[in-house]
Design a protein around this motif. Structure first.
Motif, PDB file in Angstrom:
ATOM      1  N   SER A  71       0.824  -1.211   0.000  1.00  0.00           N
ATOM      2  CA  SER A  71       0.000   0.000   0.000  1.00  0.00           C
ATOM      3  C   SER A  71       0.855   1.257   0.000  1.00  0.00           C
ATOM      4  O   SER A  71       0.382   2.337  -0.367  1.00  0.00           O
ATOM      5  CB  SER A  71      -0.925   0.012   1.223  1.00  0.00           C
ATOM      6  N   SER A  72       2.124   1.129   0.413  1.00  0.00           N
ATOM      7  CA  SER A  72       3.018   2.288   0.406  1.00  0.00           C
ATOM      8  C   SER A  72       3.713   2.464  -0.937  1.00  0.00           C
ATOM      9  O   SER A  72       4.325   3.504  -1.191  1.00  0.00           O
ATOM     10  CB  SER A  72       4.082   2.139   1.508  1.00  0.00           C
ATOM     11  N   ARG A  73       3.615   1.440  -1.815  1.00  0.00           N
ATOM     12  CA  ARG A  73       4.298   1.514  -3.108  1.00  0.00           C
ATOM     13  C   ARG A  73       3.354   2.054  -4.163  1.00  0.00           C
ATOM     14  O   ARG A  73       2.902   1.350  -5.059  1.00  0.00           O
ATOM     15  CB  ARG A  73       4.837   0.138  -3.502  1.00  0.00           C
ATOM     16  N   ARG A  74       3.064   3.366  -4.061  1.00  0.00           N
ATOM     17  CA  ARG A  74       2.145   3.980  -5.027  1.00  0.00           C
ATOM     18  C   ARG A  74       2.782   4.100  -6.405  1.00  0.00           C
ATOM     19  O   ARG A  74       2.106   4.472  -7.366  1.00  0.00           O
ATOM     20  CB  ARG A  74       1.721   5.367  -4.528  1.00  0.00           C
ATOM     21  N   ASP A  75       4.090   3.842  -6.490  1.00  0.00           N
ATOM     22  CA  ASP A  75       4.741   3.815  -7.799  1.00  0.00           C
ATOM     23  C   ASP A  75       4.472   2.503  -8.533  1.00  0.00           C
ATOM     24  O   ASP A  75       4.673   2.408  -9.740  1.00  0.00           O
ATOM     25  CB  ASP A  75       6.251   4.009  -7.656  1.00  0.00           C
ATOM     26  N   LEU A  76       3.997   1.486  -7.802  1.00  0.00           N
ATOM     27  CA  LEU A  76       3.763   0.163  -8.397  1.00  0.00           C
ATOM     28  C   LEU A  76       2.311  -0.279  -8.340  1.00  0.00           C
ATOM     29  O   LEU A  76       1.854  -1.026  -9.200  1.00  0.00           O
ATOM     30  CB  LEU A  76       4.622  -0.890  -7.678  1.00  0.00           C
ATOM     31  N   SER A 368      -1.719  19.344  -2.216  1.00  0.00           N
ATOM     32  CA  SER A 368      -1.326  18.313  -1.259  1.00  0.00           C
ATOM     33  C   SER A 368       0.067  17.805  -1.609  1.00  0.00           C
ATOM     34  O   SER A 368       0.288  17.284  -2.706  1.00  0.00           O
ATOM     35  CB  SER A 368      -2.326  17.155  -1.286  1.00  0.00           C
ATOM     36  N   LEU A 369       1.002  17.970  -0.682  1.00  0.00           N
ATOM     37  CA  LEU A 369       2.367  17.502  -0.902  1.00  0.00           C
ATOM     38  C   LEU A 369       2.394  15.994  -1.094  1.00  0.00           C
ATOM     39  O   LEU A 369       3.067  15.481  -1.987  1.00  0.00           O
ATOM     40  CB  LEU A 369       3.245  17.900   0.297  1.00  0.00           C
ATOM     41  N   GLU A 375       1.552  11.065  -7.238  1.00  0.00           N
ATOM     42  CA  GLU A 375       1.391  11.238  -8.683  1.00  0.00           C
ATOM     43  C   GLU A 375       2.747  11.173  -9.392  1.00  0.00           C
ATOM     44  O   GLU A 375       2.854  10.644 -10.500  1.00  0.00           O
ATOM     45  CB  GLU A 375       0.687  12.563  -8.973  1.00  0.00           C
ATOM     46  N   LEU A 376       3.778  11.705  -8.738  1.00  0.00           N
ATOM     47  CA  LEU A 376       5.125  11.632  -9.306  1.00  0.00           C
ATOM     48  C   LEU A 376       5.602  10.180  -9.369  1.00  0.00           C
ATOM     49  O   LEU A 376       6.220   9.759 -10.353  1.00  0.00           O
ATOM     50  CB  LEU A 376       6.082  12.477  -8.468  1.00  0.00           C
ATOM     51  N   PHE A 377       5.277   9.404  -8.336  1.00  0.00           N
ATOM     52  CA  PHE A 377       5.631   7.978  -8.343  1.00  0.00           C
ATOM     53  C   PHE A 377       4.920   7.257  -9.487  1.00  0.00           C
ATOM     54  O   PHE A 377       5.481   6.344 -10.102  1.00  0.00           O
ATOM     55  CB  PHE A 377       5.242   7.326  -7.009  1.00  0.00           C
ATOM     56  N   GLN A 378       3.687   7.652  -9.758  1.00  0.00           N
ATOM     57  CA  GLN A 378       2.932   7.016 -10.842  1.00  0.00           C
ATOM     58  C   GLN A 378       3.534   7.354 -12.207  1.00  0.00           C
ATOM     59  O   GLN A 378       3.554   6.514 -13.107  1.00  0.00           O
ATOM     60  CB  GLN A 378       1.467   7.443 -10.758  1.00  0.00           C
ATOM     61  N   THR A 389      12.950   1.943  -1.897  1.00  0.00           N
ATOM     62  CA  THR A 389      11.969   1.625  -0.856  1.00  0.00           C
ATOM     63  C   THR A 389      11.803   2.748   0.153  1.00  0.00           C
ATOM     64  O   THR A 389      10.680   3.112   0.518  1.00  0.00           O
ATOM     65  CB  THR A 389      12.384   0.333  -0.123  1.00  0.00           C
ATOM     66  N   ASP A 390      12.912   3.310   0.632  1.00  0.00           N
ATOM     67  CA  ASP A 390      12.819   4.350   1.657  1.00  0.00           C
ATOM     68  C   ASP A 390      12.183   5.630   1.118  1.00  0.00           C
ATOM     69  O   ASP A 390      11.494   6.337   1.853  1.00  0.00           O
ATOM     70  CB  ASP A 390      14.211   4.660   2.233  1.00  0.00           C
ATOM     71  N   ILE A 391      12.404   5.933  -0.174  1.00  0.00           N
ATOM     72  CA  ILE A 391      11.764   7.102  -0.774  1.00  0.00           C
ATOM     73  C   ILE A 391      10.259   6.855  -0.895  1.00  0.00           C
ATOM     74  O   ILE A 391       9.441   7.743  -0.621  1.00  0.00           O
ATOM     75  CB  ILE A 391      12.359   7.416  -2.164  1.00  0.00           C
ATOM     76  N   ALA A 392       9.884   5.632  -1.294  1.00  0.00           N
ATOM     77  CA  ALA A 392       8.459   5.278  -1.393  1.00  0.00           C
ATOM     78  C   ALA A 392       7.796   5.344  -0.019  1.00  0.00           C
ATOM     79  O   ALA A 392       6.675   5.840   0.128  1.00  0.00           O
ATOM     80  CB  ALA A 392       8.297   3.884  -1.992  1.00  0.00           C
ATOM     81  N   LEU A 393       8.499   4.850   1.008  1.00  0.00           N
ATOM     82  CA  LEU A 393       7.962   4.892   2.367  1.00  0.00           C
ATOM     83  C   LEU A 393       7.822   6.330   2.851  1.00  0.00           C
ATOM     84  O   LEU A 393       6.856   6.673   3.538  1.00  0.00           O
ATOM     85  CB  LEU A 393       8.871   4.106   3.315  1.00  0.00           C
ATOM     86  N   LEU A 394       8.766   7.177   2.464  1.00  0.00           N
ATOM     87  CA  LEU A 394       8.693   8.594   2.813  1.00  0.00           C
ATOM     88  C   LEU A 394       7.453   9.233   2.200  1.00  0.00           C
ATOM     89  O   LEU A 394       6.718   9.972   2.870  1.00  0.00           O
ATOM     90  CB  LEU A 394       9.952   9.320   2.334  1.00  0.00           C
ATOM     91  N   GLY A 395       7.199   8.947   0.915  1.00  0.00           N
ATOM     92  CA  GLY A 395       6.007   9.481   0.262  1.00  0.00           C
ATOM     93  C   GLY A 395       4.733   9.014   0.933  1.00  0.00           C
ATOM     94  O   GLY A 395       3.798   9.796   1.141  1.00  0.00           O
ATOM     95  N   LYS A 396       4.682   7.713   1.289  1.00  0.00           N
ATOM     96  CA  LYS A 396       3.512   7.169   1.985  1.00  0.00           C
ATOM     97  C   LYS A 396       3.345   7.819   3.357  1.00  0.00           C
ATOM     98  O   LYS A 396       2.232   8.145   3.778  1.00  0.00           O
ATOM     99  CB  LYS A 396       3.680   5.653   2.121  1.00  0.00           C
ATOM    100  N   SER A 397       4.446   8.020   4.080  1.00  0.00           N
ATOM    101  CA  SER A 397       4.386   8.637   5.407  1.00  0.00           C
ATOM    102  C   SER A 397       3.852  10.059   5.320  1.00  0.00           C
ATOM    103  O   SER A 397       3.035  10.489   6.148  1.00  0.00           O
ATOM    104  CB  SER A 397       5.776   8.639   6.057  1.00  0.00           C
TER     105      SER A 397
END
Length: 551
Positions: A71-76, A368-369, A375-378, A389-397
């Motif tokens: 659920s935190s991997r909005r890029d995938l 919304s930041l 959207e950038l991940f998409q 992974t840590d960048i994706a987790l940062l975006g989710k956080s």
């Protein structure tokens, strides 16, 4: 698939079939067409996400954690599926107290009464990996004791082996699995899950974040009681407070919601930007509000890390995003190693620019930041770019944090509030002292490179003579590569000249001191003048390096 894992593998397959997801198993080549009884063409993403959530819930701890991380991997993962996976319930049937007692006594090596004057038989909370009981130490302190469920590790190890085998199978047959290095993702997931199974890791994470707030009385992190903690038992201070999303109780207690929102935001940015080690799941259940509008974080099983380079790049990245500077954002993503040489840089830049244009002339308080990050991940996903992974987790956080803050104080906009932190970090990055330190490191590194240069050139020449030199030039990156090469060569040349002058000046100074005379030529103090010129060149070098780092 190993024979001893066949039974569990069948359980996984049947769970997907029962929940109407057999068509996906067929498309992955895991079952035959005849076994695929359900058609998903009429299902929307939300329905698919709902069925997937139920399936993972049924399969137990490993798959629940897999869904939570997915659920935190909005890029995938498509947004609606990710939204459904966020609802994964981590609550299961409690373990009988007799087993809990046995585990605690085995881990602490003694009777339960030896360590605790009171131990609640009813759990305060239950989860897929462990459950929490309220207890009291003989010293009188009330604590929360997290106890791992019995025999959970063998089941998870079996599941992780199956997932690893599936990842290998899919990479050999499906293009997207190979593109996104599915095996590497499962390895990363296995590492994360194994850390979560070792409560000592969570205890150390808690202590590290607690250290960040030693001088911040408005943020409380529960203390870990190491003498009563092991790999399967974690004992921490029991924190009493109101959940951050319980607005009714907060209002009844006279709490200042705006102040709380600001403190939560500031404390998270402090974790991210100052220490680079942050709470990876700041949902309302993990944030309690104490009297005096004090904020307390709980549950440190999921944490994120940013190294010094990523921390330094995060601030200008946010400022570029805020100023809609597409070129600056893309350049930083390239520096972060997110963009590979295979990426169509022109097409990716165009899509990022289109994303920026979507928010053109939109006031900052409407942006919304977290949404922009997702959207950038998409966009990255469409270009086969793998977000770390840590960048994706940062975006989710950040997205989760915005949800908490927006309820507490709808007027607080993270895009605007993050700017002072970004400027502070930018100043820290370009502080003269920091630049001087970095400059000296680069000079030493360049000298080392120069000493190896003859040997490297000889090796290249030998390779050319043997006719074994192969060139693979990506024209899209050639201009950037040549520009970087030009910067390096200029900086190296200038550094060598400056080093030579410094050695020469040092010799002249020492010689003059020994003789006891100053050097006068044509009635001018040559050494003093040379020293001034040297200083000017030194400061020019610092400016030159700082300016090139900003490009």
């Amino acid at each position: 698939m190993k024979i001893r894992h066949t039974k569990r593998f069948k359980e996984i397959i049947y769970a997907f079939i029962r929940n109407g997801l057999s068509v996906f198993l067929f498309r992955l080549g895991l079952i035959s067409r005849n076994a695929s009884k359900h058609d998903t063409t009429d299902m929307n993403m939300q329905e698919i996400g709902d069925k997937l959530r139920l399936t993972l819930q049924e399969l137990g701890p490993t798959f629940i954690k897999l869904g939570q991380i997915a659920s935190s991997r909005r890029d995938l993962v498509p947004p609606m599926i990710a939204f459904e996976l966020e609802k994964l319930l981590d609550h299961v049937t409690p373990v009988p107290f007799a087993q809990i007692r046995e585990i605690v006594q085995s881990e602490l090596e003694g009777p339960l009464e030896q360590f605790f004057s009171d131990f609640s038989e009813e759990p305060l909370a239950t989860a897929s990996i462990g459950q929490v009981h309220v207890a009291r130490l003989h010293s009188g302190e009330q604590v929360a004791v997290k106890v791992q469920r019995p025999d959970i590790r063998p089941t998870m190890e079996t599941d992780l082996t199956i997932l690893s085998d599936l990842a290998k199978f899919l990479e050999e047959r499906v293009d997207w699995a190979k593109t996104y290095r599915l095996q590497d993702m499962i390895v990363e997931f296995s590492r994360s899950l194994n850390n979560e199974l070792d409560y000592r890791v969570e205890g150390r994470s808690c202590e590290r974040i607690a250290k960040q707030f030693e001088k911040h009385p408005t943020v409380i992190i529960p203390r870990v009681h190491r003498n009563f903690s092991t790999g399967k038992v974690l004992t921490m201070d029991k924190i009493e407070g109101i959940k951050a999303n319980d607005l009714e109780k907060l209002d009844e207690g006279g709490y200042d919601r705006k102040l709380i929102a600001r403190r939560i935001f500031d404390s998270m940015l402090h974790q991210i930007l100052d220490d680079g080690f942050f709470h990876g799941d700041p949902h309302p259940g993990n944030i309690l509000i104490l009297p005096g509008n004090v904020v307390s974080y709980l549950d440190f099983g999921m944490v994120g890390r940013l190294d010094n380079k990523l921390k330094e790049q995060f601030a200008p990245f946010i400022l570029h995003m805020r100023n809609q500077n597409t070129e600056g954002m893309v350049d930083l993503m390239y520096e972060m190693g997110i963009i590979s040489d295979e990426t169509d840089l022109r097409a990716f830049t165009r899509d990022v620019d289109n994303l920026q244009n979507k928010y053109y002339d939109v006031s900052l308080d409407e942006i919304s930041l977290g949404t922009i990050f997702i959207e950038l991940f998409q966009v990255a996903y469409r270009h086969n770019i793998m977000i770390p992974t840590d960048i994706a987790l940062l975006g989710k956080s950040i997205l989760t944090l915005e949800g908490v803050i927006s309820k507490l104080d709808p007027t607080l906009n993270m895009m605007m509030a993050v700017e002072p932190f970004g400027k502070k970090l930018m100043w820290k990055r370009y502080n003269p002292k920091k630049i001087i330190e970095n400059s000296w490191v680069e000079i030493v590194a360049n000298i080392g490179f120069l000493s190896r240069l003859p040997k490297e050139l000889k090796a290249i020449t030998t390779t050319i003579r043997k006719g074994k030199l192969h060139l693979d030039i990506n024209t899209q990156q050639l201009k950037m590569f040549l520009g970087k090469l030009d910067q390096i060569s200029n900086r190296l040349s200038f550094s060598i000249i400056l080093l030579s002058l410094s050695i020469l000046l040092a010799g002249l100074f020492i010689g003059s001191a020994i003789v006891g005379r100053s050097s006068i030529l044509w009635q001018y103090p040559i050494i003093e003048a040379a020293f001034i010129i040297f200083l000017l060149m030194f400061f020019f070098l610092i400016y030159f390096i700082g300016r090139s780092n900003r490009k």
